[in-house]
Motif scaffolding. Structure first.
Motif, PDB file in Angstrom:
ATOM      1  N   ASN B  31       0.746  -0.827  -0.497  1.00 12.71           N
ATOM      2  CA  ASN B  31      -0.095  -0.081   0.145  1.00 12.71           C
ATOM      3  C   ASN B  31       0.721   1.302   0.280  1.00 12.71           C
ATOM      4  O   ASN B  31       0.787   2.143  -0.736  1.00 12.71           O
ATOM      5  CB  ASN B  31      -0.944   0.075   1.065  1.00 12.71           C
ATOM      6  CG  ASN B  31      -1.786  -1.055   1.615  1.00 12.71           C
ATOM      7  OD1 ASN B  31      -2.095  -1.495   0.153  1.00 12.71           O
ATOM      8  ND2 ASN B  31      -2.447  -0.981   2.045  1.00 12.71           N
ATOM      9  N   ALA B  32       2.095   1.403   1.054  1.00  9.38           N
ATOM     10  CA  ALA B  32       2.996   2.658   0.524  1.00  9.38           C
ATOM     11  C   ALA B  32       3.910   2.757  -0.564  1.00  9.38           C
ATOM     12  O   ALA B  32       3.716   3.953  -0.953  1.00  9.38           O
ATOM     13  CB  ALA B  32       3.677   2.410   1.735  1.00  9.38           C
ATOM     14  N   LEU B  33       3.907   1.294  -1.489  1.00  7.69           N
ATOM     15  CA  LEU B  33       4.605   1.579  -2.791  1.00  7.69           C
ATOM     16  C   LEU B  33       3.491   1.720  -3.491  1.00  7.69           C
ATOM     17  O   LEU B  33       4.447   3.182  -4.589  1.00  7.69           O
ATOM     18  CB  LEU B  33       5.461   0.427  -3.166  1.00  7.69           C
ATOM     19  CG  LEU B  33       5.953  -0.071  -2.395  1.00  7.69           C
ATOM     20  CD1 LEU B  33       6.799  -1.740  -2.724  1.00  7.69           C
ATOM     21  CD2 LEU B  33       7.467   0.997  -3.003  1.00  7.69           C
ATOM     22  N   GLU B  34       2.536   1.731  -3.625  1.00 11.95           N
ATOM     23  CA  GLU B  34       1.147   2.627  -4.682  1.00 11.95           C
ATOM     24  C   GLU B  34       1.012   3.732  -4.063  1.00 11.95           C
ATOM     25  O   GLU B  34       0.583   4.520  -4.820  1.00 11.95           O
ATOM     26  CB  GLU B  34      -0.254   1.823  -4.001  1.00 11.95           C
ATOM     27  CG  GLU B  34      -1.203   1.645  -4.336  1.00 11.95           C
ATOM     28  CD  GLU B  34      -1.370   2.139  -6.695  1.00 11.95           C
ATOM     29  OE1 GLU B  34      -0.163   0.881  -6.382  1.00 11.95           O
ATOM     30  OE2 GLU B  34      -1.386   2.796  -7.031  1.00 11.95           O
ATOM     31  N   ALA B  35       0.810   3.873  -2.777  1.00 14.17           N
ATOM     32  CA  ALA B  35       0.729   5.568  -2.087  1.00 14.17           C
ATOM     33  C   ALA B  35       1.916   6.618  -2.818  1.00 14.17           C
ATOM     34  O   ALA B  35       2.434   7.708  -2.939  1.00 14.17           O
ATOM     35  CB  ALA B  35       0.604   5.636  -0.978  1.00 14.17           C
ATOM     36  N   ILE B  36       3.236   5.708  -2.347  1.00 15.42           N
ATOM     37  CA  ILE B  36       4.503   6.803  -3.416  1.00 15.42           C
ATOM     38  C   ILE B  36       4.143   6.976  -4.519  1.00 15.42           C
ATOM     39  O   ILE B  36       4.445   7.758  -5.362  1.00 15.42           O
ATOM     40  CB  ILE B  36       5.144   5.376  -3.276  1.00 15.42           C
ATOM     41  CG1 ILE B  36       5.784   5.605  -1.160  1.00 15.42           C
ATOM     42  CG2 ILE B  36       6.615   6.034  -3.671  1.00 15.42           C
ATOM     43  CD1 ILE B  36       6.719   5.150  -0.722  1.00 15.42           C
ATOM     44  N   ALA B  37       3.990   5.685  -5.684  1.00 14.25           N
ATOM     45  CA  ALA B  37       3.897   6.283  -6.864  1.00 14.25           C
ATOM     46  C   ALA B  37       2.693   6.721  -7.376  1.00 14.25           C
ATOM     47  O   ALA B  37       2.898   7.871  -8.233  1.00 14.25           O
ATOM     48  CB  ALA B  37       3.750   4.667  -7.119  1.00 14.25           C
ATOM     49  N   GLN B 165       8.678   9.872   1.390  1.00 14.65           N
ATOM     50  CA  GLN B 165       8.308   9.562   3.272  1.00 14.65           C
ATOM     51  C   GLN B 165       6.337  10.233   3.848  1.00 14.65           C
ATOM     52  O   GLN B 165       6.054   8.787   4.504  1.00 14.65           O
ATOM     53  CB  GLN B 165       9.431  11.004   3.929  1.00 14.65           C
ATOM     54  CG  GLN B 165      10.353  10.593   3.653  1.00 14.65           C
ATOM     55  CD  GLN B 165      11.496  11.953   4.344  1.00 14.65           C
ATOM     56  OE1 GLN B 165      11.298  12.833   4.105  1.00 14.65           O
ATOM     57  NE2 GLN B 165      12.781  11.470   4.910  1.00 14.65           N
ATOM     58  N   ASP B 166       6.417  11.004   2.932  1.00 12.80           N
ATOM     59  CA  ASP B 166       4.752  11.541   2.929  1.00 12.80           C
ATOM     60  C   ASP B 166       3.996  10.409   3.648  1.00 12.80           C
ATOM     61  O   ASP B 166       3.330  10.010   3.759  1.00 12.80           O
ATOM     62  CB  ASP B 166       4.533  12.859   2.609  1.00 12.80           C
ATOM     63  CG  ASP B 166       4.581  13.474   3.109  1.00 12.80           C
ATOM     64  OD1 ASP B 166       5.745  14.131   4.097  1.00 12.80           O
ATOM     65  OD2 ASP B 166       5.039  14.948   2.238  1.00 12.80           O
ATOM     66  N   ALA B 167       4.045   9.988   1.644  1.00 11.78           N
ATOM     67  CA  ALA B 167       3.553   9.175   1.671  1.00 11.78           C
ATOM     68  C   ALA B 167       3.489   7.722   1.949  1.00 11.78           C
ATOM     69  O   ALA B 167       2.370   6.987   2.403  1.00 11.78           O
ATOM     70  CB  ALA B 167       3.404   8.545   0.416  1.00 11.78           C
ATOM     71  N   ALA B 168       4.654   7.316   2.555  1.00 11.88           N
ATOM     72  CA  ALA B 168       5.563   6.370   2.661  1.00 11.88           C
ATOM     73  C   ALA B 168       4.843   5.815   4.561  1.00 11.88           C
ATOM     74  O   ALA B 168       3.704   5.400   4.853  1.00 11.88           O
ATOM     75  CB  ALA B 168       5.978   5.474   3.074  1.00 11.88           C
ATOM     76  N   TYR B 169       4.932   6.568   5.384  1.00 12.26           N
ATOM     77  CA  TYR B 169       4.440   7.680   6.602  1.00 12.26           C
ATOM     78  C   TYR B 169       2.962   6.864   6.945  1.00 12.26           C
ATOM     79  O   TYR B 169       2.578   6.751   7.708  1.00 12.26           O
ATOM     80  CB  TYR B 169       5.097   8.549   7.621  1.00 12.26           C
ATOM     81  CG  TYR B 169       6.330   8.355   7.352  1.00 12.26           C
ATOM     82  CD1 TYR B 169       7.035   7.667   6.758  1.00 12.26           C
ATOM     83  CD2 TYR B 169       7.372   9.755   7.623  1.00 12.26           C
ATOM     84  CE1 TYR B 169       8.438   7.672   6.863  1.00 12.26           C
ATOM     85  CE2 TYR B 169       9.167   9.231   7.368  1.00 12.26           C
ATOM     86  CZ  TYR B 169       9.232   8.672   7.130  1.00 12.26           C
ATOM     87  OH  TYR B 169      11.214   8.179   6.831  1.00 12.26           O
ATOM     88  N   SER B 170       1.998   7.972   5.706  1.00 18.37           N
ATOM     89  CA  SER B 170       0.408   7.902   6.002  1.00 18.37           C
ATOM     90  C   SER B 170      -0.023   6.222   5.130  1.00 18.37           C
ATOM     91  O   SER B 170      -1.027   7.360   6.165  1.00 18.37           O
ATOM     92  CB  SER B 170       0.170   9.272   4.634  1.00 18.37           C
ATOM     93  OG  SER B 170      -0.290   8.528   3.647  1.00 18.37           O
TER      94      SER B 170
END
Lengths: 419, 419
Positions: B31-37, B165-170
Motif C-alpha cells: 500500500n505504501a509503494l502504491e501511495a508513493i507511486a 516519506q509523506d506517502a509511506a508514513y501515512s
C-alpha cells in the motif's frame, strides 16, 4: 599501498592456486585431507619440537599460565587435530552444486552454481589447532588460504602448515593452496587486511582487539565474528523448573564462550517467586550476581548493584547481570539495545510471546525454551565451523562450509543477443 | 569517530525504524509503494521545481551537457519513476520465507529464515531516479535506508524523498524508514562509511572514483558494484555467423554500460578467416580497433596497436581491444588476469571447451554462445536490480531483492540444555 615481499609472494601464489583449485575434484581434495591427517600424526615430533620452542619463548616473555595452556600441544592434542581434519574430509563437498536453474523467455538457461570464494585469509590468535582447522576447511571448499596466526604460536603454526603443504601438494593439490605468513608484526598484519585483488574474504578469529583492528583497517571483504552479549528472558508465563535449568545451563556450563548468557531478564509478573529461587541457584553455582534494586530487594544473599556498563559487558565468566522488566516489550527493547546480535532466548509457554520474540529480536540465533549454548556449527548440524558471524552480510551465525563459498551464474545460450 | 548531528540523527532514526520494519506486513508495504507511486505523479510540480534549481546550479557551475541531460527530469520521466515503484510493488516479498528447517537429534527444530538486513545506505551519483528506485527496493525488503546522492541532484533528491516519506508514513510505514543526507560534503560521506552500529550494508553506485573511495574508507560491510571489463572469446570451433552477431551486439548495442565487451579474443585456428570479417563489421559499426600485430596484419583497414594498458581498460565507448590467442587455455588465462570478474562469454560449438570455460573463468556471469549484455537483474528474471556486484561475498552479479536480505536462525525447543 606497499606490501612486504612475503605478502606479495604468498598473495600471488594463493591467487594463482585459487584458479586451479576451482577444478580440483572432490576425490583429490579428500585424498589430500586424509594424507594431511596421517602426516600430522606421523610427523608429530616436528610439531612438538616447534611447540616446545613457542612455550619456551612464552615463558621467557612472562606469559600467563592460562595462555601457555592454550598454546601447548601434546601427542593426544595432535591426534585430535588430525581427527578434526578427517571429519572435514567426511563432509559433503558444497562446490559445484547448481542451487537452481531456470529458463528465460528468450531461451537462455541460467544456473546459479556454488563456487569457491577464491582466496580466504584468516587472522587468528593463540591456539595452533586453528592452523589445521582453517586450512582443512578452505581446502575442502577449493579455496586457497593465507593464514596469519599469532606470534606466540608461530613455530607451531609453521610446523603444522609445512606438514599440511607437503601432504596436500603430494596428492595433487596445486602449490600455493596453503600459505602461512611468517612475519607476525602488526604492520604486516594491517597490510594483509588491505590486499584487495589478492584476498576475497578475510575472517578474524580472536578477541575484541583483533576484531576491532580488522574492522577498522580492512579494505578487503570481512566477516566479523563472535562477540556474544547474549540474554535470556524468563517470561511470566513460563515453566519455572525449565527456566531454572536453562538459566544455569546457559550461564554455567561453559561461561568463557561467546554463546553463554551474560544478562538475565525476568518478567515482573513472576519476579517475586523466581528471583529468590534463581539467585540461590546461581549463587550455589558460584555465579556473582549484579542486579537491579528491585530484584536485590527480593533476596537476602549477596549481590552487587548492576550498572549500565554491566549490560554492555560480555563477562565470559561466572558473573551475571540481572534486570526485572515490565513484560516482553521491555525485554525485547533491552535486548535490541544492548546485544551484539549473537544469540537470544525466551522461556515461555505463551504462544504469542514466543512468536513475537522470534520475530522482533535482532540476532543471528533466536530461541524459544532452549539454552543459547547451542549456537555452534556442530550443534546446528553443519559438521564444521570456521567461526560465528555477528554481521548480517554474507553469512550470519555459525559458519559451516557453505559460508566459505560464493556463487557464479552459468548461462547456456544458442546465439541470443540483446535487442 | 565523530559524526555530524545530521548523521547521528538520521542514523538513529533509521536504526529504530529498522526494528519496527521487520514486523510490517507485505500488505502495508505494498500500500505504501502504491501511495508513493501516486504521490510522485500528483506532486510532480514540486519535483520539477527542485530539478530546475539543480539544473540552474549545474549550468552556473559549467557542468557538461551530457551530465545535465542525466540530471534532467520531465513529467514523462517522473511517470517512468512511478511506474518503476509499481513494478517493485508487484514483486514477491522475500521477507519471512523459511528457506529450510530441520530437526536435530535432541529435538531442537532449527529454521533458516529470511529477514531484512536492517539499515542499508546507498551512496550514488547524478541521476535522481536512483533515489526512488533505491528507497522502493529497501522498503519492499523491510529495510530502513539512508540515501546519499550527489550534490548536483540534491534539490531533486530531497523533493523525491520528501514525497516518498509523506506517502509511506501515512500508510503506516514507521517514521525513519527513508532518510536522505542533505549535507553532500565529502567529509560527511566518509563519516557515513564508518557508521558501524548504524549501517548493516553500504552499496556504492557510481563511477570508479566513488567505488574506490568506499572500498578504501568504509568500515561498515560493503557490496562493491560493477566495473565491467568483459571479454568475448571466439573459439576455433564456432559458428562464425553467430560469433559475428554476438561480437557486434555485445560491443555496439550499448557501449556505455558495464556488461558490454571491451576485449575480443580470437582463436588462432580461425583468425585467418574471422579477423578480416569481424574487423570490417566492427569498423562498419563505428568501432575503433586496438589490435595485436598478428591480427592487424590480417586486415587492410584502419587499426591501432594494442597495449597492455588497453587490456586493463573499460572503454565504455566505441573502442575494442583485440588479441589472437593460442586456444582456450590462453584465452582463460588472459581473462582471469585482466578481467574485473563481471561477465565473460565464449562462442563455440565444442562441448568440452564450453564446459571448461564455464568452470575455469572467474566471473559473476559466464556465458556460452550469448551476448554479455544479459547480465542484468531484469534480464535474469529478478524483476529488479539495485546494482551488479563484482565481489564474491554476500551477493555476486545482478542484485535483486534477495541481495537486500539476511537470514536469522529461529530455534524451537522444549527445554534443551547443552551437556
Amino acid at each position: 599501498m606497499e606490501f612486504t615481499d612475503e605478502l606479495i609472494k604468498k598473495g600471488t601464489l594463493a591467487r594463482d592456486a585459487s584458479f586451479k583449485l576451482a577444478s580440483v575434484s572432490t576425490t583429490v581434495k579428500n585424498n589430500a585431507l586424509e594424507a594431511i591427517a596421517a602426516a600430522l600424526v606421523e610427523r608429530a615430533d616436528e610439531i612438538l619440537a616447534a611447540n616446545a620452542a613457542d612455550i619456551e619463548n612464552a615463558k621467557n616473555n612472562g606469559t600467563k599460565k592460562a595462555m601457555i595452556d592454550r598454546l601447548s600441544l601434546s601427542r593426544e592434542r595432535i591426534e585430535g587435530i588430525a581427527e578434526g581434519v578427517r571429519q572435514v574430509k567426511a563432509l559433503a563437498d558444497p562446490i559445484g552444486e547448481v542451487i537452481k536453474m531456470w529458463r528465460r523467455p528468450n531461451g537462455l538457461e541460467i544456473g546459479q552454481k556454488r563456487v569457491p570464494m577464491g582466496v580466504i585469509s584468516i587472522i587468528y590468535e593463540a591456539r595452533p589447532n586453528v592452523t589445521a582447522d582453517a586450512a582443512a576447511l578452505c581446502l575442502k571448499t577449493s579455496n586457497a588460504c593465507i593464514l596469519r596466526g599469532g606470534s606466540d604460536a608461530i613455530n607451531s603454526n609453521k610446523a603444522i602448515a609445512k606438514i599440511m603443504q607437503d601432504a596436500a601438494y603430494s596428492e595433487g593439490i596445486p602449490e600455493g593452496a596453503i600459505n602461512i605468513i611468517e612475519d607476525t608484526s602488526r604492520e604486516t598484519s594491517v597490510q594483509l587486511m588491505k590486499m584487495n585483488g589478492y584476498i576475497d574474504l578475510l575472517i578474524p578469529r580472536g578477541g575484541k582487539g583483533l576484531i576491532r583492528s580488522v574492522v577498522e583497517n580492512a579494505t578487503v571483504p570481512v566477516v566479523e565474528t563472535a562477540a556474544g552479549n547474549c540474554h535470556m528472558y524468563v517470561d511470566g508465563k513460563c515453566d519455572a523448573d525449565m527456566a531454572e535449568k536453562l538459566v544455569i545451563n546457559a550461564k554455567v556450563q561453559r561461561p568463557s564462550v561467546c554463546n553463554a548468557i551474560e544478562t538475565l531478564l525476568i518478567d515482573r509478573e513472576i519476579a517475586g517467586e523466581f528471583v529468590p529461587r534463581i539467585f540461590k541457584a546461581l549463587s550455589d553455582n558460584g555465579v556473582e550476581i549484579c542486579a537491579d534494586e528491585e530484584s536485590r530487594a527480593l533476596w537476602d544473599g549477596e549481590t552487587k548493584p548492576v550498572t549500565d556498563e554491566d549490560y554492555y559487558t560480555e563477562y565470559n565468566d561466572y558473573i551475571i547481570a540481572v534486570k526485572i522488566v515490565d513484560g516482553i516489550d521491555e525485554a525485547i527493547a533491552h535486548i535490541n539495545k544492548y546485544n551484539t546480535k549473537h544469540s537470544e532466548t525466551i522461556v515461555t509457554e505463551d504462544y504469542s510471546r514466543a512468536q513475537k520474540f522470534l520475530n522482533e529480536v535482532d540476532a543471528a540465533a533466536v530461541y524459544v525454551n532452549a539454552s543459547t549454548r547451542f549456537t555452534d556449527g556442530f550443534e546446528f548440524g553443519f559438521g564444521a565451523e570456521i567461526g560465528i558471524s555477528t554481521q548480517k552480510m554474507h553469512a550470519r551465525g555459525p559458519m559451516g562450509l557453505e559460508a566459505l563459498t560464493s556463487i557464479k551464474y552459468i548461462v547456456y545460450g544458442n546465439g541470443q543477443i540483446r535487442e
